[in-house]
Design a protein around this motif. Structure first.
Motif, mmCIF file in Angstrom:
data_model
loop_
_atom_site.group_PDB
_atom_site.id
_atom_site.type_symbol
_atom_site.label_atom_id
_atom_site.label_comp_id
_atom_site.label_asym_id
_atom_site.label_seq_id
_atom_site.Cartn_x
_atom_site.Cartn_y
_atom_site.Cartn_z
ATOM 1 N N PRO A 1 0.820 -1.198 0.000
ATOM 2 C CA PRO A 1 0.000 0.000 0.000
ATOM 3 C C PRO A 1 0.856 1.251 0.000
ATOM 4 O O PRO A 1 1.936 1.297 0.585
ATOM 5 C CB PRO A 1 -0.808 -0.125 1.304
ATOM 6 N N SER A 2 0.350 2.310 -0.669
ATOM 7 C CA SER A 2 1.082 3.564 -0.727
ATOM 8 C C SER A 2 1.349 4.086 0.667
ATOM 9 O O SER A 2 0.485 4.101 1.535
ATOM 10 C CB SER A 2 0.264 4.592 -1.513
ATOM 11 N N GLY A 3 2.599 4.542 0.894
ATOM 12 C CA GLY A 3 2.948 5.097 2.183
ATOM 13 C C GLY A 3 3.457 4.096 3.184
ATOM 14 O O GLY A 3 3.837 4.453 4.284
ATOM 15 N N GLN A 4 3.469 2.809 2.805
ATOM 16 C CA GLN A 4 3.946 1.787 3.726
ATOM 17 C C GLN A 4 5.271 1.228 3.238
ATOM 18 O O GLN A 4 5.558 1.189 2.047
ATOM 19 C CB GLN A 4 2.934 0.657 3.874
ATOM 20 N N LEU B 1 4.187 4.798 6.920
ATOM 21 C CA LEU B 1 3.541 4.006 7.960
ATOM 22 C C LEU B 1 4.356 2.736 8.168
ATOM 23 O O LEU B 1 4.550 1.948 7.238
ATOM 24 C CB LEU B 1 2.112 3.667 7.539
ATOM 25 N N ASP C 1 5.649 -0.959 9.429
ATOM 26 C CA ASP C 1 5.154 -2.307 9.681
ATOM 27 C C ASP C 1 6.021 -3.066 10.677
ATOM 28 O O ASP C 1 5.577 -4.077 11.229
ATOM 29 C CB ASP C 1 5.105 -3.115 8.373
ATOM 30 N N LEU D 1 -3.140 7.680 9.212
ATOM 31 C CA LEU D 1 -3.687 7.172 7.955
ATOM 32 C C LEU D 1 -3.865 8.283 6.929
ATOM 33 O O LEU D 1 -3.655 8.068 5.732
ATOM 34 C CB LEU D 1 -5.018 6.464 8.218
ATOM 35 N N ALA E 1 -0.076 9.182 5.722
ATOM 36 C CA ALA E 1 0.803 8.183 5.116
ATOM 37 C C ALA E 1 0.120 7.266 4.115
ATOM 38 O O ALA E 1 0.778 6.390 3.545
ATOM 39 C CB ALA E 1 1.458 7.344 6.212
ATOM 40 N N THR E 2 -1.174 7.416 3.893
ATOM 41 C CA THR E 2 -1.870 6.576 2.919
ATOM 42 C C THR E 2 -2.756 7.441 2.044
ATOM 43 O O THR E 2 -2.980 8.627 2.328
ATOM 44 C CB THR E 2 -2.753 5.502 3.594
ATOM 45 N N ASP E 3 -3.256 6.831 0.988
ATOM 46 C CA ASP E 3 -4.195 7.508 0.083
ATOM 47 C C ASP E 3 -5.621 7.015 0.287
ATOM 48 O O ASP E 3 -6.479 7.211 -0.575
ATOM 49 C CB ASP E 3 -3.778 7.283 -1.379
ATOM 50 N N GLU E 4 -5.878 6.373 1.415
ATOM 51 C CA GLU E 4 -7.227 5.893 1.708
ATOM 52 C C GLU E 4 -8.207 7.071 1.718
ATOM 53 O O GLU E 4 -7.896 8.138 2.262
ATOM 54 C CB GLU E 4 -7.269 5.215 3.077
ATOM 55 N N ARG F 1 -4.606 16.489 5.490
ATOM 56 C CA ARG F 1 -3.974 15.700 4.427
ATOM 57 C C ARG F 1 -3.275 16.609 3.421
ATOM 58 O O ARG F 1 -2.169 16.284 2.960
ATOM 59 C CB ARG F 1 -5.023 14.835 3.736
#
Length: 304
Positions: free
Chosen positions: A3-6, A39, A41, A239, A242-245, A278
């Motif tokens: 996922p983007s940002g991870q 983000l 892991d 979120l 760091a993500t595109d959700e 964002r």
């Protein structure tokens, strides 16, 4: 697909021990320009070896120079400037399985000096050398695991690192409240996507809402409800940064079926709307924020 940002998983086919990896700082936030928050892991231990700058960990800007030590944990967001050089140790949660070591006792931001700095640099350097020289030897897995454990134990012994890890004393109200707060944080960490009701956490811990609030006020100066809401807001910030959700999907993940309710909650807690937050994620930190106290806030590691 990652996922983007991870970050990608800490595995590379040319390494015999995917549990422990050696990286450079640029591997964490690749690309040109202002790095985007990542983000995490896996667990990270970062030892700055050159340059001066600010690393942003969970939206706290931490000053770094040679000898600065940073520990980051899964779920946190990290942004590193390109002008810093550092050795980065990355490991899976099971890398320390069966070893008597508590990574949570390691400080999240510490400036090494004197003999402590020499000892840590020597141990990190030896781990890096063994990681590179013995990559074809099956025994390297055990070697690296024990070297990492020794390093973490040494870091836990740094001055001030274990002040918050003392065993609770039932005759000391402050330490009893600190123990209650730590238990509360563990429950919040497991339950914040499902409930923000303090009553639910009190029931799980077998105590009253008043007891939780008293403990939270003693440790952080904030109520139990504020602690829960801040943990939810922190995850929302992670979120969003760091993500595109989509914003609405992030809200649903955090227990807000209606986007408007999530927007009001986020604006109240953070001070800006989710969209505005964002949009500003690529900006550099404007000021240095001192790391919070060990119990403050309720993050996965309990520290930031």
């Amino acid at each position: 697909m990652v996922p983007s940002g991870q970050l990608p998983p800490a595995t590379r086919p040319d390494l015999p021990s995917p549990e422990i990896d050696i990286l450079e700082l640029g591997d964490l936030t690749p690309g040109a320009g202002q790095p985007r928050p990542v983000l995490l892991d896996d667990d990270l231990l970062i030892l700055v070896t050159g340059g001066h700058g600010i690393v942003e960990l969970d939206f706290h800007a931490l000053p770094c120079r040679p000898g600065t030590l940073l520990r980051a944990t899964p779920g946190q967001v990290l942004r590193c400037p390109a002008r810093l050089d550092a050795i980065v140790l990355r490991w899976h949660a099971d890398a320390l399985h069966g070893l008597d070591v508590d990574p949570a006792a390691v400080p999240h931001h510490h400036q090494l000096t004197g003999e402590d700095e020499d000892a840590v640099i020597n141990e990190v350097s030896q781990l890096v050398v063994d990681h590179r020289r013995h990559r074809d030897d099956p025994a390297v897995r055990a070697l690296l695991r024990h070297q990492l454990a020794v390093l973490l134990i040494r870091l836990a012994l740094l001055p001030g690192a274990r002040d918050s890890e003392r065993a609770p004393d039932d005759t000391d109200p402050q330490r009893t409240e600190a123990a209650t707060f730590r238990r509360f944080c563990r429950e919040v960490e497991a339950g914040y996507p499902y409930t923000r009701r303090v009553e639910d956490y009190a029931a799980r811990l077998g105590c009253s809402v008043r007891t939780l609030t008293r403990a939270c006020l003693a440790v952080t100066g904030r109520s139990a409800k504020q602690v829960v809401d801040e943990r939810v807001a922190l995850q929302a910030r992670r979120l969003l940064a760091a993500t595109d959700e989509p914003v609405a999907r992030i809200g649903r993940q955090l227990g807000f079926p209606e986007p408007t309710n999530f927007g009001r909650f986020f604006t109240r807690e953070v001070g800006v709307s989710p969209g505005a937050f964002r949009a500003a994620r690529g900006r550099s930190p404007q000021r240095i924020v001192a790391p919070r106290r060990p119990g403050d806030p309720c993050t996965p590691a309990g520290r930031a």
